[in-house]
Design a protein around this motif. Structure first.
Motif, mmCIF file in Angstrom:
data_model
loop_
_atom_site.group_PDB
_atom_site.id
_atom_site.type_symbol
_atom_site.label_atom_id
_atom_site.label_comp_id
_atom_site.label_asym_id
_atom_site.label_seq_id
_atom_site.Cartn_x
_atom_site.Cartn_y
_atom_site.Cartn_z
ATOM 1 N N LEU A 135 87.792 -45.994 -0.247
ATOM 2 C CA LEU A 135 88.857 -45.289 -1.223
ATOM 3 C C LEU A 135 90.168 -45.933 -1.292
ATOM 4 O O LEU A 135 90.456 -46.747 -0.167
ATOM 5 C CB LEU A 135 88.951 -43.756 -0.897
ATOM 6 C CG LEU A 135 87.572 -42.967 -0.811
ATOM 7 C CD1 LEU A 135 87.868 -41.436 -0.457
ATOM 8 C CD2 LEU A 135 86.830 -42.993 -2.131
ATOM 9 N N SER A 136 90.987 -45.931 -2.117
ATOM 10 C CA SER A 136 92.247 -46.324 -2.132
ATOM 11 C C SER A 136 93.339 -45.333 -2.965
ATOM 12 O O SER A 136 92.858 -44.346 -3.507
ATOM 13 C CB SER A 136 92.143 -47.522 -3.077
ATOM 14 O OG SER A 136 91.843 -47.485 -4.125
ATOM 15 N N LYS A 139 94.149 -40.972 -3.147
ATOM 16 C CA LYS A 139 92.977 -40.189 -2.711
ATOM 17 C C LYS A 139 92.515 -40.725 -1.395
ATOM 18 O O LYS A 139 91.864 -39.631 -0.619
ATOM 19 C CB LYS A 139 91.814 -40.660 -3.580
ATOM 20 C CG LYS A 139 90.278 -39.665 -3.501
ATOM 21 C CD LYS A 139 89.336 -40.354 -4.271
ATOM 22 C CE LYS A 139 89.239 -40.136 -5.868
ATOM 23 N NZ LYS A 139 88.419 -40.588 -6.572
ATOM 24 N N ALA A 140 92.714 -41.839 -0.969
ATOM 25 C CA ALA A 140 92.237 -42.335 0.422
ATOM 26 C C ALA A 140 92.876 -41.495 1.453
ATOM 27 O O ALA A 140 92.290 -41.050 2.513
ATOM 28 C CB ALA A 140 92.501 -43.822 0.527
ATOM 29 N N ASN A 188 88.011 -35.303 -7.982
ATOM 30 C CA ASN A 188 87.595 -36.190 -8.913
ATOM 31 C C ASN A 188 87.633 -35.602 -10.452
ATOM 32 O O ASN A 188 88.431 -36.324 -11.337
ATOM 33 C CB ASN A 188 86.005 -36.502 -8.858
ATOM 34 C CG ASN A 188 85.746 -37.766 -7.654
ATOM 35 O OD1 ASN A 188 86.507 -38.153 -7.422
ATOM 36 N ND2 ASN A 188 84.748 -37.199 -7.141
#
Length: 226
Positions: A135-136, A139-140, A188
Protein backbone atom coordinates in the motif's frame (compact mmCIF):
# COMPACT_ATOMS: atom_id res chain seq x y z
CA UNK A 1 32.86 0.67 15.35
CA UNK A 2 31.27 -2.48 16.78
CA UNK A 3 31.45 -5.54 14.56
CA UNK A 4 28.39 -7.47 13.41
CA UNK A 5 29.46 -10.35 15.67
CA UNK A 6 29.64 -8.03 18.68
CA UNK A 7 26.19 -6.62 17.89
CA UNK A 8 24.71 -10.11 17.64
CA UNK A 9 26.31 -11.07 20.95
CA UNK A 10 24.95 -7.98 22.70
CA UNK A 11 21.45 -8.44 21.28
CA UNK A 12 21.37 -12.12 22.28
CA UNK A 13 22.50 -11.19 25.79
CA UNK A 14 19.82 -8.50 26.02
CA UNK A 15 17.09 -10.95 25.01
CA UNK A 16 18.40 -13.63 27.37
CA UNK A 17 18.37 -11.15 30.27
CA UNK A 18 14.85 -10.03 29.38
CA UNK A 19 13.73 -13.64 29.60
CA UNK A 20 14.59 -13.74 33.31
CA UNK A 21 14.52 -10.08 34.38
CA UNK A 22 12.11 -7.18 34.12
CA UNK A 23 12.77 -4.64 31.40
CA UNK A 24 13.58 -1.96 33.98
CA UNK A 25 16.20 -4.18 35.62
CA UNK A 26 18.05 -4.82 32.36
CA UNK A 27 20.41 -1.85 32.21
CA UNK A 28 22.95 -1.18 29.48
CA UNK A 29 25.91 -1.76 31.89
CA UNK A 30 24.36 -5.10 32.89
CA UNK A 31 24.04 -6.12 29.23
CA UNK A 32 27.66 -5.11 28.57
CA UNK A 33 28.99 -6.94 31.64
CA UNK A 34 27.00 -10.08 30.89
CA UNK A 35 28.03 -10.04 27.24
CA UNK A 36 31.66 -9.52 28.22
CA UNK A 37 32.11 -6.37 26.16
CA UNK A 38 33.42 -2.93 27.09
CA UNK A 39 30.89 -0.22 27.74
CA UNK A 40 32.40 1.73 24.84
CA UNK A 41 31.60 -1.22 22.55
CA UNK A 42 28.09 -1.25 23.98
CA UNK A 43 27.78 2.44 23.17
CA UNK A 44 29.06 1.92 19.62
CA UNK A 45 26.66 -0.94 19.00
CA UNK A 46 23.48 0.25 20.72
CA UNK A 47 23.06 3.67 22.24
CA UNK A 48 19.88 2.85 24.16
CA UNK A 49 17.57 0.06 25.19
CA UNK A 50 15.13 1.31 22.55
CA UNK A 51 17.74 0.64 19.88
CA UNK A 52 18.09 -2.89 21.24
CA UNK A 53 14.33 -3.41 21.06
CA UNK A 54 14.33 -2.01 17.51
CA UNK A 55 17.14 -4.40 16.56
CA UNK A 56 15.14 -7.30 18.00
CA UNK A 57 12.07 -6.48 15.92
CA UNK A 58 14.22 -5.95 12.81
CA UNK A 59 15.73 -9.39 13.43
CA UNK A 60 12.23 -10.89 13.59
CA UNK A 61 11.25 -9.00 10.43
CA UNK A 62 14.27 -10.39 8.59
CA UNK A 63 13.48 -13.98 9.62
CA UNK A 64 9.89 -13.66 8.39
CA UNK A 65 10.92 -12.02 5.12
CA UNK A 66 13.54 -14.70 4.49
CA UNK A 67 10.98 -17.45 5.14
CA UNK A 68 8.31 -16.02 2.85
CA UNK A 69 6.54 -18.82 1.00
CA UNK A 70 6.66 -18.02 -2.71
CA UNK A 71 4.10 -20.78 -3.36
CA UNK A 72 1.45 -18.67 -1.58
CA UNK A 73 1.51 -16.12 -4.41
CA UNK A 74 -1.68 -17.43 -6.02
CA UNK A 75 -3.62 -17.50 -2.74
CA UNK A 76 -6.02 -14.76 -1.58
CA UNK A 77 -4.36 -11.80 0.14
CA UNK A 78 -5.97 -12.69 3.47
CA UNK A 79 -4.50 -16.21 3.38
CA UNK A 80 -1.08 -14.87 2.46
CA UNK A 81 -1.18 -12.44 5.37
CA UNK A 82 -2.32 -15.18 7.76
CA UNK A 83 0.69 -17.28 6.71
CA UNK A 84 3.11 -14.36 7.13
CA UNK A 85 1.80 -13.45 10.59
CA UNK A 86 1.96 -17.05 11.79
CA UNK A 87 5.57 -17.09 10.60
CA UNK A 88 6.07 -13.98 12.71
CA UNK A 89 4.71 -15.82 15.75
CA UNK A 90 7.14 -18.67 15.00
CA UNK A 91 10.02 -16.19 14.81
CA UNK A 92 9.03 -14.72 18.18
CA UNK A 93 8.72 -18.15 19.81
CA UNK A 94 12.41 -18.46 20.69
CA UNK A 95 12.10 -15.24 22.69
CA UNK A 96 8.65 -15.71 24.18
CA UNK A 97 9.65 -14.73 27.72
CA UNK A 98 11.51 -11.65 26.45
CA UNK A 99 8.36 -10.63 24.58
CA UNK A 100 6.33 -11.16 27.76
CA UNK A 101 8.75 -8.98 29.72
CA UNK A 102 8.60 -6.19 27.14
CA UNK A 103 4.83 -6.19 27.01
CA UNK A 104 4.55 -6.25 30.79
CA UNK A 105 6.81 -3.20 31.02
CA UNK A 106 4.89 -1.37 28.28
CA UNK A 107 1.68 -1.64 30.30
CA UNK A 108 3.31 0.50 32.99
CA UNK A 109 5.48 2.74 30.81
CA UNK A 110 3.62 4.94 28.34
CA UNK A 111 6.80 6.05 26.56
CA UNK A 112 7.85 2.43 26.02
CA UNK A 113 4.35 1.54 24.82
CA UNK A 114 4.46 4.34 22.25
CA UNK A 115 7.93 3.25 21.11
CA UNK A 116 6.80 -0.36 20.74
CA UNK A 117 3.72 0.72 18.80
CA UNK A 118 5.83 2.78 16.41
CA UNK A 119 8.29 -0.07 15.89
CA UNK A 120 5.55 -2.67 15.48
CA UNK A 121 3.67 -0.49 13.00
CA UNK A 122 6.83 -0.25 10.91
CA UNK A 123 7.26 -4.02 11.12
CA UNK A 124 3.67 -4.64 10.07
CA UNK A 125 4.20 -2.54 6.96
CA UNK A 126 6.85 -5.10 5.97
CA UNK A 127 4.55 -7.98 6.87
CA UNK A 128 2.00 -6.54 4.45
CA UNK A 129 4.67 -6.26 1.77
CA UNK A 130 5.73 -9.85 2.45
CA UNK A 131 2.11 -10.87 1.88
CA UNK A 132 2.09 -9.04 -1.44
CA UNK A 133 -0.04 -6.20 -0.07
CA UNK A 134 1.96 -3.11 -0.98
CA UNK A 135 0.00 0.00 0.00
CA UNK A 136 1.03 3.62 -0.31
CA UNK A 137 0.03 7.03 0.98
CA UNK A 138 -2.13 7.58 4.07
CA UNK A 139 -3.79 4.19 3.62
CA UNK A 140 -0.45 2.41 4.19
CA UNK A 141 0.04 4.06 7.57
CA UNK A 142 -3.55 3.51 8.62
CA UNK A 143 -3.60 -0.18 7.68
CA UNK A 144 -0.15 -0.84 9.21
CA UNK A 145 -1.26 0.76 12.49
CA UNK A 146 -4.49 -1.23 12.49
CA UNK A 147 -2.59 -4.44 11.82
CA UNK A 148 -0.13 -3.65 14.63
CA UNK A 149 -3.02 -3.33 17.08
CA UNK A 150 -4.65 -6.52 15.80
CA UNK A 151 -1.39 -8.47 15.99
CA UNK A 152 -0.84 -7.31 19.57
CA UNK A 153 -4.19 -8.87 20.47
CA UNK A 154 -3.04 -12.10 18.85
CA UNK A 155 0.24 -11.99 20.80
CA UNK A 156 -1.74 -11.63 24.05
CA UNK A 157 -3.46 -14.94 23.31
CA UNK A 158 -0.22 -16.59 22.16
CA UNK A 159 1.62 -15.66 25.36
CA UNK A 160 -0.98 -17.50 27.44
CA UNK A 161 -1.28 -20.55 25.17
CA UNK A 162 0.56 -23.73 26.07
CA UNK A 163 -0.67 -25.93 23.22
CA UNK A 164 2.15 -26.18 20.67
CA UNK A 165 -0.42 -26.43 17.88
CA UNK A 166 -1.57 -22.91 18.83
CA UNK A 167 -5.29 -23.43 18.04
CA UNK A 168 -6.36 -20.42 20.14
CA UNK A 169 -3.71 -18.21 18.58
CA UNK A 170 -4.72 -19.19 15.05
CA UNK A 171 -8.40 -18.73 15.87
CA UNK A 172 -7.69 -15.25 17.24
CA UNK A 173 -5.65 -14.35 14.17
CA UNK A 174 -8.50 -15.57 11.95
CA UNK A 175 -10.94 -13.35 13.84
CA UNK A 176 -8.66 -10.31 13.72
CA UNK A 177 -8.11 -10.71 9.98
CA UNK A 178 -11.85 -11.01 9.44
CA UNK A 179 -12.28 -7.74 11.32
CA UNK A 180 -9.44 -6.27 9.28
CA UNK A 181 -11.10 -7.28 6.03
CA UNK A 182 -14.25 -5.43 7.05
CA UNK A 183 -12.10 -2.47 8.08
CA UNK A 184 -10.39 -2.43 4.69
CA UNK A 185 -13.74 -2.47 2.91
CA UNK A 186 -14.81 0.58 4.93
CA UNK A 187 -11.54 2.34 4.10
CA UNK A 188 -11.97 1.59 0.40
CA UNK A 189 -15.53 2.92 0.47
CA UNK A 190 -14.38 6.09 2.22
CA UNK A 191 -11.49 6.43 -0.20
CA UNK A 192 -13.91 6.15 -3.11
CA UNK A 193 -16.20 8.70 -1.48
CA UNK A 194 -13.36 11.17 -0.93
CA UNK A 195 -12.14 10.67 -4.48
CA UNK A 196 -15.66 11.36 -5.73
CA UNK A 197 -15.95 14.49 -3.61
CA UNK A 198 -12.52 15.63 -4.78
CA UNK A 199 -13.54 15.10 -8.39
CA UNK A 200 -16.72 17.13 -7.87
CA UNK A 201 -14.79 19.95 -6.20
CA UNK A 202 -12.25 20.03 -9.01
CA UNK A 203 -15.05 20.09 -11.59
CA UNK A 204 -16.79 22.92 -9.76
CA UNK A 205 -13.51 24.86 -9.53
CA UNK A 206 -12.92 24.38 -13.26
CA UNK A 207 -16.41 25.63 -14.03
CA UNK A 208 -15.92 28.70 -11.84
CA UNK A 209 -12.62 29.35 -13.57
CA UNK A 210 -14.20 29.10 -17.01
CA UNK A 211 -17.09 31.35 -15.94
CA UNK A 212 -14.67 34.02 -14.73
CA UNK A 213 -12.73 33.86 -17.98
CA UNK A 214 -15.95 34.17 -20.00
CA UNK A 215 -17.13 37.12 -17.91
CA UNK A 216 -13.74 38.81 -18.27
CA UNK A 217 -13.79 38.32 -22.03
CA UNK A 218 -17.31 39.79 -22.24
CA UNK A 219 -16.20 42.88 -20.30
CA UNK A 220 -13.31 43.39 -22.68
CA UNK A 221 -15.70 43.37 -25.63
CA UNK A 222 -17.84 46.21 -24.22
CA UNK A 223 -16.87 49.47 -25.98
CA UNK A 224 -15.68 52.35 -23.88
CA UNK A 225 -18.01 55.42 -24.15
CA UNK A 226 -16.54 58.27 -26.33
Amino acid sequence: MATAKTKQKILKTFLDLLSSHSYDDVSLPLVADTAGVKLSDMRAAFGSKRSLVAAFLEKVDAEVLDERDEDMGDQPARDRLFDVLMNRIDALAAHKEAVRSLRSAAKKDTALALDLNQLETRSQKWMLIAAGIDLSGPKAGLVSQGLAIAFNRVVDVWLDEEDEGMPRTMSKLDKELDNGTSFMKRINRLEGLFQGIGSLLRTAADRRGRSKKTASASDDEVAEPV
